[in-house]
Design a protein around this motif. Structure first.
Motif, PDB file in Angstrom:
ATOM      1  N   ASP A 157       0.873  -1.168   0.000  1.00  0.00           N
ATOM      2  CA  ASP A 157       0.000   0.000   0.000  1.00  0.00           C
ATOM      3  C   ASP A 157       0.909   1.216   0.000  1.00  0.00           C
ATOM      4  N   HIS A 158       1.003   1.879  -1.139  1.00  0.00           N
ATOM      5  CA  HIS A 158       1.964   2.969  -1.284  1.00  0.00           C
ATOM      6  C   HIS A 158       1.515   4.234  -0.562  1.00  0.00           C
ATOM      7  N   GLU A 159       0.212   4.402  -0.334  1.00  0.00           N
ATOM      8  CA  GLU A 159      -0.266   5.593   0.369  1.00  0.00           C
ATOM      9  C   GLU A 159       0.126   5.555   1.838  1.00  0.00           C
ATOM     10  N   SER A 160      -0.038   4.404   2.470  1.00  0.00           N
ATOM     11  CA  SER A 160       0.338   4.276   3.878  1.00  0.00           C
ATOM     12  C   SER A 160       1.771   3.799   4.045  1.00  0.00           C
ATOM     13  N   ASN A 161       2.415   3.495   2.906  1.00  0.00           N
ATOM     14  CA  ASN A 161       3.792   2.989   2.906  1.00  0.00           C
ATOM     15  C   ASN A 161       3.916   1.734   3.771  1.00  0.00           C
ATOM     16  N   LYS A 162       2.953   0.825   3.623  1.00  0.00           N
ATOM     17  CA  LYS A 162       2.959  -0.434   4.360  1.00  0.00           C
ATOM     18  C   LYS A 162       2.903  -1.605   3.390  1.00  0.00           C
ATOM     19  N   SER A 163       3.569  -2.657   3.783  1.00  0.00           N
ATOM     20  CA  SER A 163       3.444  -3.910   3.041  1.00  0.00           C
ATOM     21  C   SER A 163       2.308  -4.717   3.662  1.00  0.00           C
ATOM     22  N   ASN A 164       1.238  -4.917   2.904  1.00  0.00           N
ATOM     23  CA  ASN A 164       0.086  -5.642   3.433  1.00  0.00           C
ATOM     24  C   ASN A 164       0.323  -7.142   3.510  1.00  0.00           C
ATOM     25  N   ASP A 165       1.199  -7.644   2.645  1.00  0.00           N
ATOM     26  CA  ASP A 165       1.410  -9.088   2.612  1.00  0.00           C
ATOM     27  C   ASP A 165       2.784  -9.376   2.009  1.00  0.00           C
ATOM     28  N   ILE A 166       3.628 -10.077   2.750  1.00  0.00           N
ATOM     29  CA  ILE A 166       4.930 -10.512   2.252  1.00  0.00           C
ATOM     30  C   ILE A 166       5.028 -12.014   2.465  1.00  0.00           C
ATOM     31  N   LEU A 167       5.306 -12.716   1.397  1.00  0.00           N
ATOM     32  CA  LEU A 167       5.393 -14.180   1.452  1.00  0.00           C
ATOM     33  C   LEU A 167       6.571 -14.620   0.595  1.00  0.00           C
ATOM     34  N   PHE A 168       7.400 -15.519   1.124  1.00  0.00           N
ATOM     35  CA  PHE A 168       8.504 -16.040   0.323  1.00  0.00           C
ATOM     36  C   PHE A 168       8.902 -17.408   0.869  1.00  0.00           C
ATOM     37  N   GLY A 169       9.521 -18.211   0.002  1.00  0.00           N
ATOM     38  CA  GLY A 169       9.938 -19.539   0.424  1.00  0.00           C
ATOM     39  C   GLY A 169      10.567 -20.301  -0.722  1.00  0.00           C
ATOM     40  N   PHE A 170      10.846 -21.581  -0.459  1.00  0.00           N
ATOM     41  CA  PHE A 170      11.421 -22.439  -1.483  1.00  0.00           C
ATOM     42  C   PHE A 170      10.782 -23.820  -1.394  1.00  0.00           C
ATOM     43  N   GLU A 171      10.915 -24.578  -2.480  1.00  0.00           N
ATOM     44  CA  GLU A 171      10.389 -25.931  -2.537  1.00  0.00           C
ATOM     45  C   GLU A 171      11.420 -26.835  -3.204  1.00  0.00           C
ATOM     46  N   TYR A 172      11.654 -27.981  -2.586  1.00  0.00           N
ATOM     47  CA  TYR A 172      12.514 -29.008  -3.168  1.00  0.00           C
ATOM     48  C   TYR A 172      11.639 -30.169  -3.616  1.00  0.00           C
ATOM     49  N   SER A 173      11.907 -30.674  -4.810  1.00  0.00           N
ATOM     50  CA  SER A 173      11.081 -31.751  -5.358  1.00  0.00           C
ATOM     51  C   SER A 173      11.965 -32.752  -6.083  1.00  0.00           C
ATOM     52  N   ASN A 174      11.652 -34.044  -5.890  1.00  0.00           N
ATOM     53  CA  ASN A 174      12.281 -35.084  -6.696  1.00  0.00           C
ATOM     54  C   ASN A 174      11.206 -36.037  -7.186  1.00  0.00           C
ATOM     55  N   CYS A 175      11.575 -37.242  -7.530  1.00  0.00           N
ATOM     56  CA  CYS A 175      10.620 -38.146  -8.160  1.00  0.00           C
ATOM     57  C   CYS A 175       9.479 -38.549  -7.247  1.00  0.00           C
ATOM     58  N   CYS A 176       9.697 -38.528  -5.935  1.00  0.00           N
ATOM     59  CA  CYS A 176       8.680 -39.104  -5.058  1.00  0.00           C
ATOM     60  C   CYS A 176       8.240 -38.200  -3.916  1.00  0.00           C
ATOM     61  N   LEU A 177       8.894 -37.076  -3.690  1.00  0.00           N
ATOM     62  CA  LEU A 177       8.471 -36.223  -2.591  1.00  0.00           C
ATOM     63  C   LEU A 177       8.767 -34.761  -2.892  1.00  0.00           C
ATOM     64  N   LYS A 178       8.058 -33.907  -2.141  1.00  0.00           N
ATOM     65  CA  LYS A 178       8.304 -32.477  -2.160  1.00  0.00           C
ATOM     66  C   LYS A 178       8.378 -32.006  -0.716  1.00  0.00           C
ATOM     67  N   TRP A 179       9.211 -31.014  -0.450  1.00  0.00           N
ATOM     68  CA  TRP A 179       9.188 -30.367   0.846  1.00  0.00           C
ATOM     69  C   TRP A 179       9.688 -28.939   0.680  1.00  0.00           C
TER      70      TRP A 179
END
Length: 740
Positions: free
Chosen positions: A653-675
């Protein structure tokens, strides 16, 4: 973690692959015919059997067999394979130490069998039998989508029996192992393999939520071919226990669904509010066809309290927001020329910061349309009665309103070789009864529109230039149009600038005497999935009028509207809109969207919107309603390697100069699983914050209360492919409806 139906389908898929070649479907099965036989040595015994030795290959129309040695009786269709046995079809591969088969009866018996399907899933079974009856049995079976040598997970069963008659599968002794550690056991499951349903347990659920662990165990009742029931006991660790039910029914006359869910008590809700009572949610959707032209619809939803969906109905990320629940009934009769609708609509308000929602008593709508060649005639009529539960103290509102709306219309349309001419005329009549006060107004109107299509086509591109001119006249001598029920001012774009007025709804129309001029250029590529368009539009008032955002401003033209759309090679697109006010030399509205998506794991999206002033701010109780809207959002998901993806979402929100939502991450995947790992920090509304110091939520907002609350959380998600997951899917975590 949700163990979906795939938990059962993984072991069943191998049976499906074997029977999918139609080897056990009685009258439908295709006869197995030997096409060729190869071996290093071929001889006969005294009984006429072929003795095959060394690199044996037997090709049939359905399967290919190979082994070290084999014994074949072609007349009786008996085949015995020994040593490095391999059976291959289009969909699967079976390896075994030995196998016996009756090709005529299409029965097979194998020991120490390994099965591979086209999706790289692997399974093994000590004994594999397909009997003459069509029944299939697998003893001591295990399956995985991981590597055979070192699987991260396996599902093992004591036995899997496919019963050909009822098309059922009975599975006994189900175990899920991570490496060699058992983490789940279920003794017995019986399920239908075909589309036929049967009663039994469905896939259990284990969810990680902000309320702790959420466990459910659904049971399916196949009551009849046309109706069924699912009962689901449920326990939420920080709240309590309850039950959910889903009842579906279908008939030639009606179809519908009834859902009821709830908790007998809620420990966390009691601590917050002091209320110790059951909490529930119920819904009923029904459509009834009474005759060829007559049908009815019911959409009824209700909840025990306004915070039910915040607490129990939302997901672990706090994304779900349900501000109201509809309670609607309609009865409709129609034919090609006439439509009559009788309806009732009410709403249960769940957001304490939502105001002035009218509920409708029985309302009647009549629409008719007739046409002949280039001429058409239509009438729209509506008679409604409304009641208001909560009155907005900042605006004049009435508790009860009766409204009659009538609008006849006559239209002439002529399509010429490279242009279109449209002439319409009609009138609008509105009558309101506000409590004891009665008001009415009527207005004739005329519209004329002429569009020209200038097309240019070459070998690789089509381009069009479309100039448009439109004249609109609306007579209105009634100026007091402040008591509105469902009319709102709409934003300008290239489509709405050509409308007769700036309002949507049946309460208000505005005097108009204007000429609208528009120009649109559209081009598209024939050999590439590409598209470009530019649209410009502006209205010129023949009679000066006040500006809806500021009555002190007199103007003779509307703001200029410009739209731009671009699509390049199917995976890059952008869209932007500008509303420029020449009178004030200011930007009223601007929006921009950009997207690049190569596949499900590679995308960048950017959205932004700016609005100088909300045209419907009279309906907003917030003290900062005069502030500009200036938001932007960035979403990205990008692979760093074949196995690692990073993802992020940022809302500002640029008027209030606030970040309403920040999300970040990573994912590892192979043939049989993801985490993966994800961190999220966001702002949401606290529905309880006003209760300590104010008598009403409206008073709280109008006096400057900011109910925003900051939240921060770190999430871990883990998925065994084809089985289930613990945590949220990335595509849902990144999805956003705020700016869409």
């Amino acid at each position: 973690m949700v163990f979906r139906r795939k938990f059962l389908l993984v072991p069943l898929s191998f049976i499906v692959l074997l029977i999918s070649i139609e080897t056990i479907h009685g009258s439908e099965r295709e006869e197995i015919k030997i096409k060729s036989i190869e071996a290093e040595t071929i001889s006969n015994d005294k009984d006429g059997n072929l003795i095959l030795a060394g690199n044996v290959i037997i090709n049939t129309n359905l399967l290919s067999f190979s082994s070290s040695s084999a014994l074949l009786n072609e007349s009786e269709g008996l085949l015995e394979l020994v040593g490095d046995v391999e059976v291959i079809s289009d969909n699967f591969q079976v390896n075994s130490s030995e196998m016996k088969a009756n090709l005529n009866l299409q029965t097979f018996l194998a020991n120490s069998t390994e099965i591979y399907d086209e999706n790289s899933n692997f399974g093994s079974t000590e004994e594999f039998v397909i009997r003459t009856s069509g029944d299939v049995e697998l003893i001591n079976t295990s399956v995985t989508s991981c590597s055979k040598e070192d699987p991260a997970w396996t599902i093992s069963t004591k036995s899997i029996t496919y019963l050909d008659g009822p098309k059922n599968v009975v599975i006994r002794g189900i175990k899920l192992k991570l490496k060699k550690i058992p983490i789940f056991y279920f003794p017995y499951v019986r399920t239908a393999l075909s589309n036929e349903s049967m009663s039994g347990f469905l896939t259990p659920g284990l969810n990680q939520t902000r309320n702790g662990v959420d466990i459910s165990m659904p049971y399916y009742f196949n009551l009849a071919e046309n109706y069924d029931l699912v009962l689901t006991p449920r326990h939420i660790s920080s709240r309590g226990s309850g039950l959910a039910s889903n009842f579906r029914y279908l008939n030639t006359k009606f179809t519908g669904e009834i859902n009821v869910s709830g908790l007998s008590g809620d420990k966390r809700y009691k601590k917050e509010t002091g209320i110790d009572d059951s909490r529930w949610n119920a819904s009923w959707q029904n459509k009834t066809v009474l005759s060829k032209n007559l049908y009815s619809n019911i959409d009824f939803q209700s909840a025990s309290d306004e915070y039910f969906f915040r607490d129990i109905g939302n997901d672990q990320f706090g994304e779900t927001r349900t501000s109201y629940l509809p309670r609607k009934f309609s009865l409709t009769w129609k034919n090609p020329f006439l439509k009559i609708n009788l309806g009732i609509s009410r709403y249960q308000i769940l957001n304490p910061f939502s105001f002035e929602e009218y509920k409708s008593k029985p309302n009647l709508t009549i629409q008719t349309y007739v046409s002949r060649k280039d001429l058409s005639f239509s009438i729209f009529a509506n008679k409604s009665k409304f009641e208001l539960d909560r009155i907005n103290p900042l605006r004049s509102s009435y508790e009860e309103v009766d409204r009659l709306f009538l609008s006849p219309r006559l239209t002439f349309r002529k399509n010429l070789p490279s242009s279109t001419f449209l002439f319409s005329t009609g009138a609008t009549y509105i009558k309101h009864n506000f409590d004891s006060l009665q008001e009415s107004k009527s207005s004739p109107w005329v519209e004329m529109k002429y569009s020209v299509f200038l097309d240019k086509v070459n070998n690789i591109q089509v381009s069009s230039l479309i100039p448009v001119i439109k004249y609109v006249f609306v007579e209105d001598n009634y100026k007091n149009q402040t008591n509105l029920i469902d009319s709102r001012i709409i934003s300008l774009d290239y489509s709405t600038i050509f409308q007769r007025g700036r309002f949507v709804g049946l309460d208000r129309f505005s005097e108009n005497n204007k000429i609208i001029v528009g120009l649109e250029r559209v081009s598209s590529s024939l050999d590439k999935d590409s598209f470009n368009s530019v649209s410009l539009g502006k209205a010129f008032y023949l009679k000066d009028r006040t500006y809806y955002e500021d009555s002190s401003i007199i103007r003779n033209s509307s703001p200029l509207v410009a739209e731009f759309k671009t699509k390049i090679r199917g995976n890059i697109w952008s869209k932007s809109l500008v509303e420029w006010d020449n009178e004030s030399k200011k930007l009223n509205l601007a929006s921009f969207g950009f997207s690049y998506q190569k596949n499900d794991h590679k995308r960048i999206e950017f959205r932004s919107i700016y609005r100088r002033q909300d045209p419907n701010k009279a309906y907003i109780p917030w003290i900062d309603k005069d502030m500009k809207t200036n938001h932007s959002e960035l979403v990205t998901q990008w692979p760093l390697s074949k196995s690692i993806n990073v993802f992020a979402r940022w809302q500002k929100d640029h008027e209030s100069n606030k970040s309403n939502d920040i999300l970040f991450g990573f994912e590892y995947s192979n043939c049989c699983l993801k985490w993966g790992l994800m961190n999220r920090k966001w702002i949401e509304e606290d529905y309880f914050s006003w209760k300590n110091n104010y008598t009403s939520s409206f008073q709280a907002l109008s006096e400057g209360l900011d109910p925003s609350i900051e939240r921060s959380r770190t999430y871990v998600f883990f998925e065994l492919k084809n089985i289930g997951r613990f945590g949220k899917e990335i595509s849902k975590a990144l999805s956003s409806t705020k700016l869409e």
